[in-house]
Design a protein around this motif. Sequence first.
Motif, short mmCIF file in Angstrom:
data_model
loop_
_atom_site.label_atom_id
_atom_site.label_comp_id
_atom_site.label_asym_id
_atom_site.label_seq_id
_atom_site.Cartn_x
_atom_site.Cartn_y
_atom_site.Cartn_z
N LEU A 1 -0.61 -11.45 35.85
CA LEU A 1 -1.29 -11.92 34.61
C LEU A 1 -1.70 -10.80 33.66
O LEU A 1 -1.35 -10.92 32.62
CB LEU A 1 -2.51 -12.87 34.92
CG LEU A 1 -2.11 -14.00 35.66
CD1 LEU A 1 -3.58 -14.57 36.00
CD2 LEU A 1 -1.52 -15.08 34.71
N LYS A 2 -2.06 -9.72 34.03
CA LYS A 2 -2.38 -8.66 33.22
C LYS A 2 -0.92 -8.04 32.57
O LYS A 2 -1.26 -7.63 31.51
CB LYS A 2 -2.98 -7.49 34.02
CG LYS A 2 -4.56 -7.63 34.44
CD LYS A 2 -5.13 -6.41 35.25
CE LYS A 2 -6.74 -6.66 35.08
NZ LYS A 2 -7.43 -5.51 35.68
N SER A 3 0.10 -8.28 33.20
CA SER A 3 1.31 -7.63 32.67
C SER A 3 1.54 -8.65 31.35
O SER A 3 2.55 -8.26 30.61
CB SER A 3 2.29 -7.69 33.66
OG SER A 3 2.87 -8.96 34.03
N LYS A 4 0.94 -9.94 31.18
CA LYS A 4 1.56 -10.76 30.33
C LYS A 4 0.19 -11.08 29.44
O LYS A 4 0.40 -11.34 28.11
CB LYS A 4 1.78 -12.21 30.79
CG LYS A 4 3.01 -12.02 31.83
CD LYS A 4 2.88 -13.49 32.71
CE LYS A 4 4.22 -13.41 33.78
NZ LYS A 4 4.35 -14.53 34.74
N CYS A 5 -0.86 -10.74 29.83
CA CYS A 5 -2.12 -10.97 28.69
C CYS A 5 -2.93 -9.58 28.58
O CYS A 5 -3.32 -8.94 29.50
CB CYS A 5 -2.99 -11.89 29.73
SG CYS A 5 -2.70 -13.38 29.86
N PRO A 6 -2.83 -9.13 27.38
CA PRO A 6 -3.35 -7.99 26.92
C PRO A 6 -4.92 -8.10 26.97
O PRO A 6 -5.29 -8.95 27.08
CB PRO A 6 -2.87 -7.92 25.44
CG PRO A 6 -2.59 -9.05 24.82
CD PRO A 6 -1.96 -9.65 26.16
N ALA A 7 -5.73 -6.80 27.02
CA ALA A 7 -7.24 -7.08 27.19
C ALA A 7 -7.62 -7.81 25.94
O ALA A 7 -7.12 -7.51 24.98
CB ALA A 7 -7.65 -5.68 27.45
N PRO A 8 -8.75 -8.29 26.20
CA PRO A 8 -9.49 -8.92 24.77
C PRO A 8 -9.71 -7.94 23.99
O PRO A 8 -9.96 -6.81 24.02
CB PRO A 8 -10.86 -9.51 25.29
CG PRO A 8 -10.38 -9.64 26.68
CD PRO A 8 -9.36 -8.55 27.10
#
Length: 341
Positions: free
Chosen positions: A243-250
């Motif tokens: 998921l981190k590979s698809k969703c950048p940090a806020p």
Amino acid sequence: MKGMASYSSSHGRLAMAGNLALFCLILELASVGLAHADELRVGYYSSSCPSVEDVVRNTVTNAVARDPGMPAALIRLHFHDCFVRGCDASVLLDSTPGNPAEKDSPTNNPSLNGFDVIDEAKSTLESQCPQVVSCADIVAFAARESVRIAGGFYYPVPAGRRDGLVSKESEVNQNLPMAFFNVKQLEDNFARKGFSLEDMVTLSGAHTIGDSHCSAFSNRLYNFKNTTNASDPSMDQTYVSDLKSKCPAPGSGQDPTVSLDPVTPRTLDNQYYVNVKSHRGLLSSDQALMNRADTARMVLANINSGSMWLHKFADAMVRMGKIEVLTGTQGQIRKSCRIIN
């Protein structure tokens, strides 16, 4: 002291009378709601507009051919309509000056879709049966067609709903369950709409199709509970990495979407429950189902019998379609689903 005792006794009688009156009013209102739901029936348009279900079926089928994610959108649209003001198509109304509508709530905009599909079906039906078929019924039929296409399961839909005249953005978050809810909050939210705990778990299975914006769960990936770079320990860590590979940090300014179910994202099946058991529930409210013994048992039961879950899901969808419906002379049959007549 004597005067106080007399006052207390009198106050007690008044309170009892008031409570009895309130109880009778609640029963009366409940019976009215049930009477309205009972006015819905399968085949409602068999004489007035016999083509209605064929029109909706063809419209939805064509829309899914263009966008395979449409079944999830239309099921969600029905849910978001019924949980706010009942199944009255209030979610379809456009905002007007001074009155932001449900569809423009941050909870619905821009993530809620399917409006164009309903518009297309309505336009066709207006040309065939002017001002006969309600937008609320079209939404219910479209959700059923979505279950048929994504899950291979057909169920009859009672109709006879009429369209509401009011839509308020402020009422959305007061009625819809939120992605961060725990089981108690979910249970209470569904109970207010007349659903049991098992109904809640059953309908949560709709998250086996569709997408979610990363912002709905990014708190589980980054700085969980204000701990630097920590993720939610209840999540499978391989899943977290994916998921981190698809969703950048806020704070990146980007908010992409990912599949709610990474295994069978376009099939309405019981894979959602397998994911939840494996600590791969995407939203906090999904994974929360494993945090209580009673809901965890329901998750396992739905894993063990996918066909049973689909039957329960269809039954719950029919009952959801009866929430606080308008019938008879209530509301109106809108000429356009976006505006009142």
